[in-house]
Write a protein that holds these residues in place. Structure first.
Motif, PDB file in Angstrom:
ATOM      1  N   ALA A  49      19.367   0.376-106.635  1.00 36.90           N
ATOM      2  CA  ALA A  49      18.714  -0.867-107.048  1.00 36.90           C
ATOM      3  C   ALA A  49      17.218  -0.658-107.275  1.00 36.90           C
ATOM      4  N   THR A  50      16.585   0.117-106.390  1.00 38.47           N
ATOM      5  CA  THR A  50      15.149   0.363-106.507  1.00 38.47           C
ATOM      6  C   THR A  50      14.814   1.151-107.771  1.00 38.47           C
ATOM      7  N   LEU A  51      15.585   2.199-108.027  1.00 35.66           N
ATOM      8  CA  LEU A  51      15.318   3.039-109.198  1.00 35.66           C
ATOM      9  C   LEU A  51      15.601   2.302-110.507  1.00 35.66           C
ATOM     10  N   ILE A  52      16.687   1.526-110.535  1.00 33.49           N
ATOM     11  CA  ILE A  52      17.007   0.786-111.759  1.00 33.49           C
ATOM     12  C   ILE A  52      15.895  -0.204-112.076  1.00 33.49           C
ATOM     13  N   TRP A  53      15.414  -0.899-111.043  1.00 28.68           N
ATOM     14  CA  TRP A  53      14.371  -1.898-111.273  1.00 28.68           C
ATOM     15  C   TRP A  53      13.018  -1.266-111.612  1.00 28.68           C
ATOM     16  N   SER A  54      12.685  -0.188-110.930  1.00 33.39           N
ATOM     17  CA  SER A  54      11.345   0.387-111.079  1.00 33.39           C
ATOM     18  C   SER A  54      11.219   1.328-112.272  1.00 33.39           C
ATOM     19  N   THR A  55      12.293   2.028-112.637  1.00 31.01           N
ATOM     20  CA  THR A  55      12.201   3.002-113.726  1.00 31.01           C
ATOM     21  C   THR A  55      12.812   2.515-115.034  1.00 31.01           C
ATOM     22  N   ARG A  56      13.784   1.620-114.950  1.00 38.14           N
ATOM     23  CA  ARG A  56      14.508   1.122-116.129  1.00 38.14           C
ATOM     24  C   ARG A  56      15.165   2.279-116.911  1.00 38.14           C
ATOM     25  N   GLU A  57      15.536   3.331-116.189  1.00 37.79           N
ATOM     26  CA  GLU A  57      16.138   4.494-116.831  1.00 37.79           C
ATOM     27  C   GLU A  57      17.629   4.269-117.099  1.00 37.79           C
ATOM     28  N   ALA A  58      18.050   4.555-118.336  1.00 40.83           N
ATOM     29  CA  ALA A  58      19.445   4.380-118.721  1.00 40.83           C
ATOM     30  C   ALA A  58      20.359   5.299-117.912  1.00 40.83           C
ATOM     31  N   GLU A  59      19.912   6.507-117.631  1.00 39.98           N
ATOM     32  CA  GLU A  59      20.745   7.459-116.892  1.00 39.98           C
ATOM     33  C   GLU A  59      21.054   6.955-115.490  1.00 39.98           C
ATOM     34  N   VAL A  60      20.085   6.339-114.843  1.00 48.41           N
ATOM     35  CA  VAL A  60      20.304   5.801-113.496  1.00 48.41           C
ATOM     36  C   VAL A  60      21.298   4.645-113.548  1.00 48.41           C
ATOM     37  N   ALA A  61      21.154   3.783-114.557  1.00 49.34           N
ATOM     38  CA  ALA A  61      22.076   2.653-114.703  1.00 49.34           C
ATOM     39  C   ALA A  61      23.499   3.136-114.981  1.00 49.34           C
ATOM     40  N   LEU A  62      23.629   4.165-115.807  1.00 52.88           N
ATOM     41  CA  LEU A  62      24.944   4.732-116.085  1.00 52.88           C
ATOM     42  C   LEU A  62      25.555   5.343-114.829  1.00 52.88           C
ATOM     43  N   LEU A  63      24.733   6.029-114.048  1.00 53.43           N
ATOM     44  CA  LEU A  63      25.205   6.622-112.798  1.00 53.43           C
ATOM     45  C   LEU A  63      25.722   5.543-111.846  1.00 53.43           C
ATOM     46  N   PHE A  64      25.007   4.427-111.774  1.00 52.97           N
ATOM     47  CA  PHE A  64      25.416   3.342-110.895  1.00 52.97           C
ATOM     48  C   PHE A  64      26.691   2.665-111.401  1.00 52.97           C
ATOM     49  N   ALA A  65      26.818   2.543-112.714  1.00 53.11           N
ATOM     50  CA  ALA A  65      28.043   1.971-113.283  1.00 53.11           C
ATOM     51  C   ALA A  65      29.253   2.810-112.907  1.00 53.11           C
ATOM     52  N   GLY A  66      29.097   4.126-112.968  1.00 53.12           N
ATOM     53  CA  GLY A  66      30.179   5.008-112.553  1.00 53.12           C
ATOM     54  C   GLY A  66      30.472   4.898-111.072  1.00 53.12           C
ATOM     55  N   GLN A  67      29.422   4.688-110.279  1.00 52.38           N
ATOM     56  CA  GLN A  67      29.603   4.511-108.832  1.00 52.38           C
ATOM     57  C   GLN A  67      30.430   3.261-108.538  1.00 52.38           C
ATOM     58  N   LEU A  68      30.147   2.183-109.255  1.00 48.73           N
ATOM     59  CA  LEU A  68      30.914   0.946-109.075  1.00 48.73           C
ATOM     60  C   LEU A  68      32.369   1.144-109.481  1.00 48.73           C
ATOM     61  N   ALA A  69      32.599   1.872-110.571  1.00 53.05           N
ATOM     62  CA  ALA A  69      33.969   2.162-111.002  1.00 53.05           C
ATOM     63  C   ALA A  69      34.694   3.003-109.960  1.00 53.05           C
ATOM     64  N   CYS A  70      33.958   3.930-109.351  1.00 51.11           N
ATOM     65  CA  CYS A  70      34.536   4.776-108.297  1.00 51.11           C
ATOM     66  C   CYS A  70      34.944   3.937-107.087  1.00 51.11           C
ATOM     67  N   GLU A  71      34.113   2.946-106.742  1.00 53.07           N
ATOM     68  CA  GLU A  71      34.433   2.056-105.627  1.00 53.07           C
ATOM     69  C   GLU A  71      35.651   1.188-105.956  1.00 53.07           C
ATOM     70  N   ALA A  72      35.757   0.737-107.200  1.00 52.29           N
ATOM     71  CA  ALA A  72      36.921  -0.049-107.616  1.00 52.29           C
ATOM     72  C   ALA A  72      38.194   0.791-107.527  1.00 52.29           C
ATOM     73  N   LEU A  73      38.088   2.071-107.882  1.00 57.25           N
ATOM     74  CA  LEU A  73      39.230   2.971-107.777  1.00 57.25           C
ATOM     75  C   LEU A  73      39.648   3.135-106.321  1.00 57.25           C
ATOM     76  N   ASN A  74      38.679   3.280-105.428  1.00 55.86           N
ATOM     77  CA  ASN A  74      38.986   3.412-104.006  1.00 55.86           C
ATOM     78  C   ASN A  74      39.690   2.157-103.481  1.00 55.86           C
ATOM     79  N   PHE A  75      39.209   0.995-103.893  1.00 59.04           N
ATOM     80  CA  PHE A  75      39.807  -0.277-103.489  1.00 59.04           C
ATOM     81  C   PHE A  75      41.277  -0.334-103.911  1.00 59.04           C
ATOM     82  N   ALA A  76      41.545   0.099-105.151  1.00 59.32           N
ATOM     83  CA  ALA A  76      42.914   0.072-105.658  1.00 59.32           C
ATOM     84  C   ALA A  76      43.802   1.098-104.944  1.00 59.32           C
ATOM     85  N   LEU A  77      43.276   2.315-104.740  1.00 64.18           N
ATOM     86  CA  LEU A  77      44.066   3.363-104.099  1.00 64.18           C
ATOM     87  C   LEU A  77      44.451   2.987-102.671  1.00 64.18           C
ATOM     88  N   LYS A  78      43.534   2.403-101.932  1.00 64.58           N
ATOM     89  CA  LYS A  78      43.839   2.015-100.554  1.00 64.58           C
ATOM     90  C   LYS A  78      44.989   1.014-100.500  1.00 64.58           C
TER      91      LYS A  78
END
Length: 235
Positions: free
Chosen positions: A43-72
């Protein structure tokens, strides 16, 4: 005041059971909070840097968490018999979270990040060479392994649950890296960055070629150089 008070509940997001007589258990309790800390970093890096790569990394992290939720909820494997947690245990969400993050950072540093050659010094800044990027990648992977191991030590998961979680996080990281590579090479990312909303939010894509702090540092260095030259003229 009545003596029949309702029992207190703990906030499961941050509450971690550990053995207070065991220093290693205490350390593992802190390691269990790494995913929450990384969310703050995101959250800090996305807000302070506005870097697309950081936002993409976080989007993948959220998808990874959704996958974990489904697998469990698909596997429905219980935690260890003498467990210190609630809900299903397969796969370990902690192990999957940190594995995705560490592998993603390693892939970025080793294959996507293309800084100038280390011999090229820019405003008192030396870009990271491949050995340094490899060292940081190894450190991140080791830290992720420590977090995953702590889940077994604290008796929240079995070794198999942690291993499967780490494997799922690794596969997610590699898969998302390939997806974002296609997005970049196809020109979709460049197109998205020209969107009026992205421009209004000042989203940029500089970290692939330079360190996060470099652009700001150059502006600061220019300002200080100008001030010193101005003071010199006054004398």
């Amino acid at each position: 005041m009545s003596d029949d008070l309702a029992p207190l509940a703990s906030l499961s997001l941050t509450h971690v059971h550990y053995d207070p007589t065991d220093p290693l258990s205490y350390l593992c309790a802190w390691l269990a909070l790494v995913p929450q800390g990384l969310c703050v970093v995101y959250a800090t890096l996305i807000w302070s840097t506005r870097e697309a790569e950081v936002a993409l990394l976080f989007a993948g992290q959220l998808a990874c968490e959704a996958l974990n939720f489904a697998l469990k909820r698909l596997i429905k494997e219980e935690r260890p018999r003498r467990m210190n947690g609630r809900g299903y245990g397969m796969p370990s969400s902690h192990a999957q979270f940190v594995a995705y993050f560490a592998v993603s950072i390693a892939l970025f540093l080793l294959f996507r990040h293309q800084p100038p050659h280390p011999r090229v010094r820019r405003r008192n800044h030396t870009p990271m060479g491949l050995p340094e990027r490899a060292a940081w990648s190894a450190l991140g992977l080791a830290a992720a392994a420590a977090v995953a191991w702590s889940r077994v030590y604290l008796n929240y998961h079995t070794e198999k649950q942690v291993f499967v979680g780490a494997a799922a996080g690794t596969v997610s990281a590699v898969g998302w890296f390939l997806v974002t590579t296609v997005v970049r090479r196809s020109g979709w990312l460049a197109w998205a960055l020209e969107n009026p909303v992205a421009r209004f939010l000042r989203v940029r894509d500089l970290v692939v070629e330079e360190d996060l702090c470099q652009a700001g540092w150059e502006k600061w260095d220019d300002k200080m150089t100008a001030l010193k030259a101005k003071d010199k003229k006054k004398r």
